[in-house]
Design an enzyme around this catalytic site. Structure first.
Site, PDB file in Angstrom:
ATOM      1  CB  ALA A  54      17.830 -11.515  28.317  1.00 24.93           C
ATOM      2  CB  CYS A  55      15.188  -8.883  31.809  1.00 22.85           C
ATOM      3  SG  CYS A  55      16.714  -8.106  32.248  1.00 22.85           S
ATOM      4  CB  SER A  56      11.828 -10.634  28.990  1.00 21.65           C
ATOM      5  OG  SER A  56      11.266  -9.313  28.950  1.00 21.65           O
ATOM      6  CB  SER A  57      13.362 -15.287  30.745  1.00 22.04           C
ATOM      7  OG  SER A  57      14.435 -15.547  30.150  1.00 22.04           O
ATOM      8  CB  SER A  69      13.525 -13.500  33.999  1.00 25.60           C
ATOM      9  OG  SER A  69      14.179 -14.678  34.841  1.00 25.60           O
TER      10      SER A  69
END
Ligand code: CO8
Length: 373
Positions: free
Chosen positions: A155-158, A334
């Protein structure tokens, strides 16, 4: 020991823009249509009337002013409220591949390298437009890179998790250099009929080139001092779209097949976790928050970023210390912290330190401490 550096970054920004006022106007037209259509059920108390959205709320609650998107017209059509991105034949490049190629070329040019210098491609983003073949392998082919490629999703931390994977590959000798690409088409999985979240996301693609220090010129790019990844399971940000949807026809078309979240809970639970992760990471590198010149934070919510920066530094951060791009881009998942890094890194002086930090669904947090060479 081999050391990894970030030698170049690239960004693809879709030309189409949607201002808050335009998005709200389309949403409110939809609300009016829905309420008219369901007037009798609403009067009988069987259906809840939908409430209008407001630009003032959006800007105050999130800091978002506008967003770039692949397609404006479909999103702003109150009868559709989804981007129009026609399916392509298998012989044409996919949309995510096309975005990736533009961002990768810029990263390579910035680093002064060609595709011959690259051994691997990681496509790291929150949603792939298909499960396989990997978008990364398509990008590898489109650029003409020998070596290997794979997709990953945190998700956003990809992108930060992808950076750690790239650093590992460079440091263990599996690759001389790795492109980490994040083609985020957030508009494809955003429910533009949901008042709580219709304004949150935009589209963009970033690329980062990670290379061996010995292959770069002295003073070029950023040395990666360390990466720290943290995950903790939470249902507060979820997307239930997947290949099993067709195995339960009753679920098809439900709102939870798109992005859903408990925004307040996310804000409250994630902010302290992020601050602790950055502080702990700096401590493990024998550094203190005072050593940081810049924090390139994930761009989901302005108030959240200000709170996190305050928790880390023990005082308010100014825009130079914690740059903001979400006013222009909204949340690009991300890609957000990397867009901030791409746009606000060149003025750092040799030896100055910064942290790239992402946070989002999972929950997942990625911290990458870098030093300008
Ligand atoms: N217009 C007007 N009023 C509204 C609107 C609107 N659009 N939306 C809500 N309101 C009202 C609510 O009804 C509520 O009214 P009342 O007080 O009467 O109940 C009031 O405004 C306040 O609502 P909220 O409590 O929801 O508002 P907040 O101040 O909490 O702001 C935010 C909402 C902006 C969502 C905020 O909570 C936030 O940003 N939280 C953090 C969320 C976050 O960081 N999430 C990360 C998600 S990104 C991620 O992990 C990647 C996922 C993969 C990408 C997916 C792509 C689609």
């Amino acid at each position: 020991m081999i050391k990894a550096v970030i030698s170049g970054t690239g960004l693809y920004t879709p030309p189409a823009i949607i201002e808050n006022d335009e998005l709200v106007e389309a949403f409110n037209q939809y609300v009016e249509m829905f309420n008219n259509e369901h007037a009798e059920q609403i009067a009988r108390g069987e259906v809840a009337a939908l409430q209008p959205s407001s630009s003032a709320f959006i800007e105050k609650a999130s800091g978002i002013k506008r967003r770039h998107v692949i397609d404006r017209d479909g999103i702003l059509d109150p009868n559709r409220m989804a981007p129009y991105i026609p399916e392509r034949s298998n012989d044409e490049p996919s949309v995510q591949c096309e975005m990736s190629v533009v961002a990768c070329k810029e990263a390579l040019a910035q680093a002064g390298k060609t595709v011959k210098d690259v051994d691997a491609v990681i496509v790291a983003c929150s949603n792939m437009q298909r499960p396989y073949p990997a978008i990364a392998i398509e990008v590898q082919e489109a650029l003409g890179i020998e070596g290997f490629a794979y997709d990953m999703n945190v998700a956003c931390s990809s992108a930060t998790f992808g950076l750690q994977a790239a650093v590992n590959s460079v440091e263990n000798g599996a690759a001389r250099s790795v492109l980490v690409v994040s083609p985020e088409i957030c508009s494809g999985h955003l429910n533009f009929r949901d008042r709580d979240s219709h304004f949150i996301f935009g589209d963009a693609c970033t690329a980062i080139l990670v290379e061996r220090e010995e292959d770069t010129q002295a003073g070029q790019g950023f040395e990666i001092l360390g990466t720290r990844l943290t995950t903790r399971f939470s249902n507060n940000i979820r997307n239930n779209f997947g290949f099993l949807n067709r195995a339960d026809e009753a679920g098809i078309g439900k709102p939870d097949k798109l992005f859903i979240q408990q925004g307040r809970k996310v804000f409250k639970e994630v902010s302290p976790l992020v601050a602790e992760t950055i502080q702990g990471h700096l401590e493990s590198l024998s550094l203190s928050p005072d050593d940081l010149t810049r924090m390139w934070l994930h761009q989901a919510n302005l108030n959240m970023n200000q709170l996190i920066a305050r928790k880390v530094l023990g005082r308010d951060a100014n825009l130079e210390e914690a740059p903001v791009i979400l006013d222009e881009y909204a949340n690009t998942s991300s890609a957000g912290s990397i867009i901030a890094f791409h746009k606000h890194k060149d003025d750092l002086k040799a030896g100055e330190l910064g942290v790239i930090c992402s946070f989002g669904a999972g929950y997942s947090i990625g911290s990458v401490v870098v030093r300008h060479r």
